[in-house]
Design a protein around this motif. Structure first.
Motif, mmCIF file in Angstrom:
data_model
loop_
_atom_site.group_PDB
_atom_site.id
_atom_site.type_symbol
_atom_site.label_atom_id
_atom_site.label_comp_id
_atom_site.label_asym_id
_atom_site.label_seq_id
_atom_site.Cartn_x
_atom_site.Cartn_y
_atom_site.Cartn_z
ATOM 1 N N GLU A 209 0.816 -1.221 0.000
ATOM 2 C CA GLU A 209 0.000 0.000 0.000
ATOM 3 C C GLU A 209 0.847 1.269 0.000
ATOM 4 O O GLU A 209 0.424 2.304 -0.505
ATOM 5 C CB GLU A 209 -0.976 0.009 1.184
ATOM 6 C CG GLU A 209 -2.117 -1.005 1.060
ATOM 7 C CD GLU A 209 -2.907 -0.869 -0.241
ATOM 8 O OE1 GLU A 209 -3.187 0.260 -0.656
ATOM 9 O OE2 GLU A 209 -3.206 -1.908 -0.858
ATOM 10 N N TYR A 210 2.089 1.206 0.585
ATOM 11 C CA TYR A 210 2.967 2.379 0.554
ATOM 12 C C TYR A 210 3.307 2.728 -0.896
ATOM 13 O O TYR A 210 3.251 3.883 -1.308
ATOM 14 C CB TYR A 210 4.264 2.126 1.329
ATOM 15 C CG TYR A 210 4.077 2.043 2.832
ATOM 16 C CD1 TYR A 210 3.341 3.011 3.510
ATOM 17 C CD2 TYR A 210 4.632 1.003 3.570
ATOM 18 C CE1 TYR A 210 3.157 2.946 4.884
ATOM 19 C CE2 TYR A 210 4.457 0.924 4.944
ATOM 20 C CZ TYR A 210 3.721 1.892 5.599
ATOM 21 O OH TYR A 210 3.547 1.818 6.960
ATOM 22 N N ILE A 211 3.687 1.689 -1.660
ATOM 23 C CA ILE A 211 4.021 1.904 -3.072
ATOM 24 C C ILE A 211 2.776 2.337 -3.835
ATOM 25 O O ILE A 211 2.815 3.223 -4.680
ATOM 26 C CB ILE A 211 4.628 0.614 -3.676
ATOM 27 C CG1 ILE A 211 5.968 0.333 -3.003
ATOM 28 C CG2 ILE A 211 4.796 0.731 -5.194
ATOM 29 C CD1 ILE A 211 6.611 -0.964 -3.419
ATOM 30 N N GLY A 212 1.629 1.731 -3.506
ATOM 31 C CA GLY A 212 0.366 2.093 -4.153
ATOM 32 C C GLY A 212 0.017 3.560 -3.943
ATOM 33 O O GLY A 212 -0.359 4.251 -4.879
ATOM 34 N N PHE A 213 0.176 4.039 -2.706
ATOM 35 C CA PHE A 213 -0.164 5.440 -2.431
ATOM 36 C C PHE A 213 0.821 6.399 -3.089
ATOM 37 O O PHE A 213 0.449 7.474 -3.569
ATOM 38 C CB PHE A 213 -0.289 5.713 -0.928
ATOM 39 C CG PHE A 213 -1.663 5.393 -0.409
ATOM 40 C CD1 PHE A 213 -2.748 6.216 -0.710
ATOM 41 C CD2 PHE A 213 -1.898 4.251 0.347
ATOM 42 C CE1 PHE A 213 -4.021 5.917 -0.259
ATOM 43 C CE2 PHE A 213 -3.174 3.938 0.797
ATOM 44 C CZ PHE A 213 -4.241 4.770 0.507
ATOM 45 N N PHE A 214 2.118 5.993 -3.134
ATOM 46 C CA PHE A 214 3.123 6.812 -3.815
ATOM 47 C C PHE A 214 2.770 6.887 -5.310
ATOM 48 O O PHE A 214 2.786 7.971 -5.916
ATOM 49 C CB PHE A 214 4.519 6.203 -3.597
ATOM 50 C CG PHE A 214 5.628 7.006 -4.195
ATOM 51 C CD1 PHE A 214 5.894 8.297 -3.736
ATOM 52 C CD2 PHE A 214 6.417 6.480 -5.207
ATOM 53 C CE1 PHE A 214 6.922 9.050 -4.290
ATOM 54 C CE2 PHE A 214 7.452 7.228 -5.771
ATOM 55 C CZ PHE A 214 7.698 8.506 -5.311
ATOM 56 N N ALA A 215 2.411 5.733 -5.896
ATOM 57 C CA ALA A 215 1.997 5.687 -7.305
ATOM 58 C C ALA A 215 0.767 6.561 -7.519
ATOM 59 O O ALA A 215 0.678 7.310 -8.507
ATOM 60 C CB ALA A 215 1.684 4.243 -7.716
ATOM 61 N N ALA A 216 -0.176 6.510 -6.573
ATOM 62 C CA ALA A 216 -1.416 7.283 -6.665
ATOM 63 C C ALA A 216 -1.127 8.781 -6.712
ATOM 64 O O ALA A 216 -1.695 9.512 -7.525
ATOM 65 C CB ALA A 216 -2.322 6.963 -5.485
ATOM 66 N N ILE A 217 -0.200 9.229 -5.840
ATOM 67 C CA ILE A 217 0.145 10.659 -5.801
ATOM 68 C C ILE A 217 0.711 11.083 -7.162
ATOM 69 O O ILE A 217 0.333 12.115 -7.717
ATOM 70 C CB ILE A 217 1.154 10.947 -4.665
ATOM 71 C CG1 ILE A 217 0.476 10.743 -3.299
ATOM 72 C CG2 ILE A 217 1.719 12.361 -4.766
ATOM 73 C CD1 ILE A 217 1.433 10.706 -2.125
#
Lengths: 85, 85
Positions: free
Chosen positions: A5-13
């Motif tokens: 989820e950390y990578i997912g949220f970074f990707a989302a930003i």
């Protein structure tokens, strides 16, 4: 193990911010000339499907990313439709 | 119960095709004038993170969607960089 989820949220930003300059430009110039309504309708439909996918696989980052993107895309589509009148 | 991957792949086709008209235009005109390198670099980095996320949560549709998007984005970035020379 790194929480995906950390990578997912970074990707989302990152992928969400890529839409922002266009939205700011429309807001500043109050014009959506030159933008393709078809492209944003396809993108909006695709983003809505990703949101449903995120809900089905219960992925917080996909849900948040696509909710924010849909809001920006709806804003852009509203301006394109208004400027076509 | 509907397999979420069906919706994921449908979403993938839509959000990936939204990039195609831009790529075709660049190919046809052999020019990337007016395109923002920053936007495509941000989009490329974000898409790469989504790919890593897809691998981590083992989602076939996220992996396929973002691999195709990265290929198109690299194509567009190559043209922008070449046309800046």
């Amino acid at each position: 193990m790194l929480n995906p989820e950390y990578i997912g949220f970074f990707a989302a930003i990152l992928t969400t911010s890529a839409f922002l300059p266009q939205a700011f430009k429309i807001w500043k110039t109050q014009s959506a000339d030159g933008l393709s309504l078809t492209m944003y309708l396809v993108m909006g439909t695709g983003t809505s499907c990703w949101l449903i996918y995120g809900v089905l696989i219960q992925s917080p980052s996909i849900i948040v990313a696509n909710s924010v993107s849909i809001s920006i895309i709806i804003f852009i589509i509203t301006f394109i439709v208004r400027s076509k009148k």
